[in-house]
Motif scaffolding. Structure first.
Motif, PDB file in Angstrom:
ATOM      1  N   GLY A 122      39.133 -15.116 -49.272  1.00 31.47           N
ATOM      2  CA  GLY A 122      40.211 -14.337 -48.228  1.00 31.47           C
ATOM      3  C   GLY A 122      41.411 -14.751 -48.861  1.00 31.47           C
ATOM      4  N   GLN A 123      42.339 -15.021 -48.102  1.00 30.90           N
ATOM      5  CA  GLN A 123      43.894 -15.460 -48.515  1.00 30.90           C
ATOM      6  C   GLN A 123      44.191 -16.851 -48.428  1.00 30.90           C
ATOM      7  N   TYR A 124      43.038 -17.777 -47.859  1.00 29.92           N
ATOM      8  CA  TYR A 124      43.189 -19.174 -47.832  1.00 29.92           C
ATOM      9  C   TYR A 124      42.770 -20.031 -48.838  1.00 29.92           C
ATOM     10  N   GLU A 125      43.518 -21.211 -48.681  1.00 34.21           N
ATOM     11  CA  GLU A 125      42.919 -22.160 -49.775  1.00 34.21           C
ATOM     12  C   GLU A 125      41.768 -23.115 -49.145  1.00 34.21           C
ATOM     13  N   LEU A 126      41.134 -23.780 -50.166  1.00 34.58           N
ATOM     14  CA  LEU A 126      40.040 -24.638 -49.628  1.00 34.58           C
ATOM     15  C   LEU A 126      40.643 -25.796 -49.090  1.00 34.58           C
ATOM     16  N   GLY A 127      40.850 -25.628 -47.682  1.00 34.77           N
ATOM     17  CA  GLY A 127      41.632 -26.707 -47.078  1.00 34.77           C
ATOM     18  C   GLY A 127      41.322 -26.462 -45.494  1.00 34.77           C
ATOM     19  N   PRO A 128      42.012 -27.524 -44.688  1.00 32.39           N
ATOM     20  CA  PRO A 128      41.910 -27.500 -43.227  1.00 32.39           C
ATOM     21  C   PRO A 128      42.108 -25.985 -42.719  1.00 32.39           C
ATOM     22  N   ARG A 129      42.962 -25.336 -43.134  1.00 31.61           N
ATOM     23  CA  ARG A 129      43.194 -23.949 -42.532  1.00 31.61           C
ATOM     24  C   ARG A 129      42.101 -23.065 -42.556  1.00 31.61           C
ATOM     25  N   PHE A 130      41.466 -23.227 -43.848  1.00 31.60           N
ATOM     26  CA  PHE A 130      40.225 -22.410 -44.169  1.00 31.60           C
ATOM     27  C   PHE A 130      39.190 -22.693 -43.110  1.00 31.60           C
ATOM     28  N   PHE A 131      38.894 -23.990 -43.059  1.00 36.54           N
ATOM     29  CA  PHE A 131      37.751 -24.250 -41.911  1.00 36.54           C
ATOM     30  C   PHE A 131      37.942 -24.343 -40.452  1.00 36.54           C
ATOM     31  N   ARG A 132      39.487 -24.005 -40.352  1.00 38.01           N
ATOM     32  CA  ARG A 132      39.889 -23.760 -38.904  1.00 38.01           C
ATOM     33  C   ARG A 132      39.521 -22.229 -38.860  1.00 38.01           C
ATOM     34  N   MET A 133      39.799 -21.497 -39.796  1.00 41.01           N
ATOM     35  CA  MET A 133      39.554 -20.112 -39.765  1.00 41.01           C
ATOM     36  C   MET A 133      38.157 -19.575 -39.427  1.00 41.01           C
ATOM     37  N   LEU A 134      37.334 -20.442 -40.188  1.00 43.27           N
ATOM     38  CA  LEU A 134      35.858 -20.068 -40.070  1.00 43.27           C
ATOM     39  C   LEU A 134      35.311 -20.469 -38.927  1.00 43.27           C
ATOM     40  N   LYS A 135      35.857 -21.735 -38.366  1.00 43.83           N
ATOM     41  CA  LYS A 135      35.501 -22.243 -36.990  1.00 43.83           C
ATOM     42  C   LYS A 135      35.631 -21.138 -35.983  1.00 43.83           C
ATOM     43  N   ASN A 136      37.101 -20.728 -36.075  1.00 42.78           N
ATOM     44  CA  ASN A 136      37.341 -19.751 -35.052  1.00 42.78           C
ATOM     45  C   ASN A 136      36.504 -18.646 -35.111  1.00 42.78           C
ATOM     46  N   ARG A 137      36.133 -17.940 -36.376  1.00 44.21           N
ATOM     47  CA  ARG A 137      35.652 -16.873 -36.476  1.00 44.21           C
ATOM     48  C   ARG A 137      33.881 -16.810 -35.842  1.00 44.21           C
ATOM     49  N   PHE A 138      33.307 -18.068 -36.062  1.00 47.25           N
ATOM     50  CA  PHE A 138      32.017 -18.275 -35.665  1.00 47.25           C
ATOM     51  C   PHE A 138      32.074 -18.422 -34.305  1.00 47.25           C
ATOM     52  N   THR A 139      33.045 -19.099 -33.528  1.00 49.13           N
ATOM     53  CA  THR A 139      32.955 -19.368 -32.078  1.00 49.13           C
ATOM     54  C   THR A 139      33.283 -17.891 -31.641  1.00 49.13           C
ATOM     55  N   LYS A 140      34.096 -17.284 -32.106  1.00 48.57           N
ATOM     56  CA  LYS A 140      34.200 -15.872 -31.567  1.00 48.57           C
ATOM     57  C   LYS A 140      33.331 -14.903 -31.516  1.00 48.57           C
ATOM     58  N   GLU A 141      32.536 -15.040 -32.667  1.00 50.06           N
ATOM     59  CA  GLU A 141      31.436 -13.865 -32.984  1.00 50.06           C
ATOM     60  C   GLU A 141      30.522 -14.474 -32.083  1.00 50.06           C
ATOM     61  N   SER A 142      30.085 -15.850 -31.699  1.00 49.74           N
ATOM     62  CA  SER A 142      29.096 -16.101 -30.965  1.00 49.74           C
ATOM     63  C   SER A 142      29.442 -15.707 -29.366  1.00 49.74           C
ATOM     64  N   SER A 143      30.739 -15.973 -29.128  1.00 55.05           N
ATOM     65  CA  SER A 143      31.295 -15.679 -27.576  1.00 55.05           C
ATOM     66  C   SER A 143      31.043 -14.122 -27.506  1.00 55.05           C
ATOM     67  N   GLU A 144      31.342 -13.188 -28.393  1.00 52.78           N
ATOM     68  CA  GLU A 144      31.191 -11.973 -28.307  1.00 52.78           C
ATOM     69  C   GLU A 144      29.909 -11.660 -27.959  1.00 52.78           C
ATOM     70  N   LYS A 145      28.927 -12.065 -28.694  1.00 49.33           N
ATOM     71  CA  LYS A 145      27.326 -11.867 -28.523  1.00 49.33           C
ATOM     72  C   LYS A 145      27.078 -12.210 -27.075  1.00 49.33           C
ATOM     73  N   GLU A 146      27.571 -13.394 -26.711  1.00 48.26           N
ATOM     74  CA  GLU A 146      27.237 -13.968 -25.488  1.00 48.26           C
ATOM     75  C   GLU A 146      27.601 -12.912 -24.408  1.00 48.26           C
ATOM     76  N   GLY A 147      28.771 -12.401 -24.508  1.00 51.27           N
ATOM     77  CA  GLY A 147      29.423 -11.407 -23.733  1.00 51.27           C
ATOM     78  C   GLY A 147      28.826 -10.066 -23.530  1.00 51.27           C
ATOM     79  N   GLU A 148      27.992  -9.757 -24.625  1.00 51.06           N
ATOM     80  CA  GLU A 148      27.434  -8.383 -24.801  1.00 51.06           C
ATOM     81  C   GLU A 148      26.555  -8.242 -23.460  1.00 51.06           C
ATOM     82  N   PRO A 149      26.890  -6.848 -22.915  1.00 49.82           N
ATOM     83  CA  PRO A 149      26.245  -6.259 -21.678  1.00 49.82           C
ATOM     84  C   PRO A 149      24.682  -6.133 -22.129  1.00 49.82           C
ATOM     85  N   SER A 150      23.761  -6.659 -21.351  1.00 53.44           N
ATOM     86  CA  SER A 150      22.326  -6.429 -21.550  1.00 53.44           C
ATOM     87  C   SER A 150      21.918  -5.153 -20.794  1.00 53.44           C
TER      88      SER A 150
END
Lengths: 263, 295
Positions: free
Chosen positions: B267-295
């Motif tokens: 993406g636009q990130y350098e290999l550094g803390p900000r990149f991993f923070r972004m990855l982490k945010n993305r994965f936590t967001k995706e998993s919380s979205e999945k949890e929040g899905e109506p069954s």
């Protein structure tokens, strides 16, 4: 140097005209802003207010007339040259760098006054460390002043709208200007946010020793904070004076409320 | 180390240097170029002629090759960088091909399309690693300086940039000139590696490859560019034994990246803390979205 302008005049427009095709967007505009003023520029939609800002900051060139800034003719200078003389502005439609953080947005303006050479940039030696620290610290100070210090590392595009507006003011302040142009800073804000903005504008006006010209739609904002108001319609100035004079001026009432039909 | 491994590492360095140059121009300044192989050609020919005809030592010759590419880029850049966006990309195709055709037809100087043989094999493992290390150091420092911020602001919004006091035209030319220097040095090293250069090596396909490496790695990420250059070089080299399928795999890798990560590897990130923070945010967001899905 001999100039016609007295020393305390910051901005002077002299018979400025701008055409867009057949549209006479700015018509014989003449006014002066003195040092330390907090002035307002009002008028209905499409009156040519933003065009005046674009002419002053060199985004457009006028078709005739002159613009003087601090006694110097800046009519045909390029934008970056005008900015370097001590002008800063914000935009009606925000022009932040949305993918950069709030801090980076301010730092990119702050660096104008903290330069170092190309050699120092590619080696990170010499003045690089000291200057970068200054840029960083001063930028944080300004973010703190507009109440955005906690959001410094958030991407500016993801900030709430009101904060983006304040961030743009912070970025303009980082240029350490003498003259600040604010283009509809309250657009899209709710009354509470407008009040906060009022305080911010009045606050920075005193604190940074600024001369400010603000375009505004919210009449209450302008009436409250600006002792000097210029009202325009269809590209021409129709009234100028203090809030009381403006409120009672027949031309202003006509522009805002429409004309009474004679029976 | 076997000669083959050594060769691949040298090639990695050469490609990475050129890709860093293009990354500065395309990823950080937002100017798409489809003619940067021409600057490699200028660097390669200048260095070859200087070492073979005039007996100049290879290190100053390589630097002069880069300098010559800068001069050519400056002469081209001042009038053409007024073009914005796609218009410059189109112009750069023509400019690149023009330079290549001049080299091909200037028989007395370049020996034309038959190529320029007999270049001293000065690009050893250590020379290429040394050049790569110094130039990568300079480039990473540059993008983490006031110049890096200036380039990025010209990329994101050039009107806002000029209203923050940046002479955008000057920064665009500076970016082009620096990227030409990187490509020129890269071309000079390539000449010393192969001992033989030919104008056709620096055609539009090479230019497109340079830009696609940058897009592949992520526009606005220097570390992404290095990863991109490494992946593309290795894909084309490691599958040399099954050479008839090589371009197929190369194409497949590009398509997979486009589908899975359209913004490029980093993406636009350098290999550094900000990149991993972004990855982490993305994965936590995706998993919380999945949890929040109506069954």
């Amino acid at each position: 140097m001999m100039t016609a302008t007295p020393k305390n005049v910051v901005l002077e427009l002299d018979n400025l005209n701008k055409f867009f095709g057949g549209v006479h967007a700015v018509r014989d505009m003449t006014f002066t802003i003195s040092r330390g003023e907090l002035a307002g520029l009002i008028g209905p939609n499409g009156a040519g207010k933003t065009t005046i800002f674009n002419l002053v900051t060199g985004v457009y060139s006028p078709d005739s007339g002159h613009i003087n800034f601090l006694g110097e003719d800046i009519t045909f200078l390029k934008s970056f040259q005008i900015i370097r003389k001590g002008v800063a502005r914000t935009f009606q439609n925000l022009r932040l760098f949305p993918r950069s953080t709030a801090l980076e947005n301010v730092m990119v303006a702050m660096q104008q006054h903290h330069g170092y050479s190309f050699g120092e940039a590619i080696t990170h030696m010499g003045k690089w460390g000291k200057k970068e620290r200054e840029i960083h610290l001063n930028s944080m100070d300004i973010l703190d002043r507009v109440g955005l210090a906690e959001r410094a590392h958030q991407e500016s595009g993801t900030l709430p709208y009101g904060m983006q507006r304040r961030l743009e003011i912070a970025r303009a302040l980082a240029l350490e200007p003498e003259f600040l142009l604010l283009d509809e800073p309250a657009a899209g804000m709710n009354p509470e946010e407008v009040n906060e903005l009022n305080d911010l504008i009045v606050g920075i006006h005193e604190e940074f020793n600024l001369t400010i010209l603000v375009i505004e739609h919210h009449m209450d904002l302008v009436m409250e904070i600006c002792p000097h108001i210029i009202c325009m319609n269809f590209g021409a100035k129709i009234a100028e004076g203090n809030p009381d004079e403006i409120q009672e001026h027949p031309e202003v009432l006509k522009a805002y409320l429409g004309e009474e039909v004679e029976e | 180390m076997s000669g083959y491994t050594e060769g691949i590492i040298i090639l990695l360095c050469i490609n990475a240097i050129a890709a860093m140059g293009v990354s500065l121009l395309t990823g950080f300044t937002g100017i798409f170029s489809l003619g940067h192989a021409a600057y490699m050609a200028v660097g390669a020919y200048t260095t070859a002629i200087l070492t073979v005809e005039y007996g100049v030592h290879y290190i100053p010759a390589i630097l002069l090759g880069g300098a010559m590419a800068m001069i050519v880029a400056y002469v081209i850049g001042v009038p053409t960088l007024k073009l914005m966006g796609d218009y410059y990309a189109i112009a750069s195709i023509g400019l690149g091909e023009t330079i290549r055709l001049i080299l091909e037809n200037w028989q007395s100087l370049t020996r034309g399309a038959r190529g320029y043989p007999g270049i001293e094999g000065y690009t050893t493992l250590y020379v290429s690693l040394g050049f790569f290390a110094v130039m990568a150091f300079g480039m990473f420092n540059l993008i983490h300086s006031r110049f890096g911020r200036a380039f990025k602001s010209c990329r994101d919004d050039y009107i806002a940039a000029s209203l923050l006091g940046f002479n955008t035209a000057r920064y665009r030319v500076l970016s082009l000139v620096l990227s030409a220097f990187y490509c020129g040095v890269s071309g000079a090293l390539l000449g010393g590696f192969l001992s033989f250069i030919q104008p056709i090596m620096f055609d539009m396909i090479k230019s497109t490859e340079l830009t696609s490496v940058v897009v592949f790695g992520g526009l606005g990420s220097m570390s992404g560019t290095l990863i991109g250059a490494a992946v593309i070089t290795l894909v084309t080299e490691l599958f040399r034994p099954i050479s008839q399928y090589r371009m197929l795999i190369y194409g497949a890798v590009l398509v997979i990246i486009m589908v899975l990560r359209p913004e490029g590897i980093m993406g636009q990130y350098e290999l550094g803390p900000r990149f991993f923070r972004m990855l982490k945010n993305r994965f936590t967001k995706e998993s919380s979205e999945k949890e929040g899905e109506p069954s």
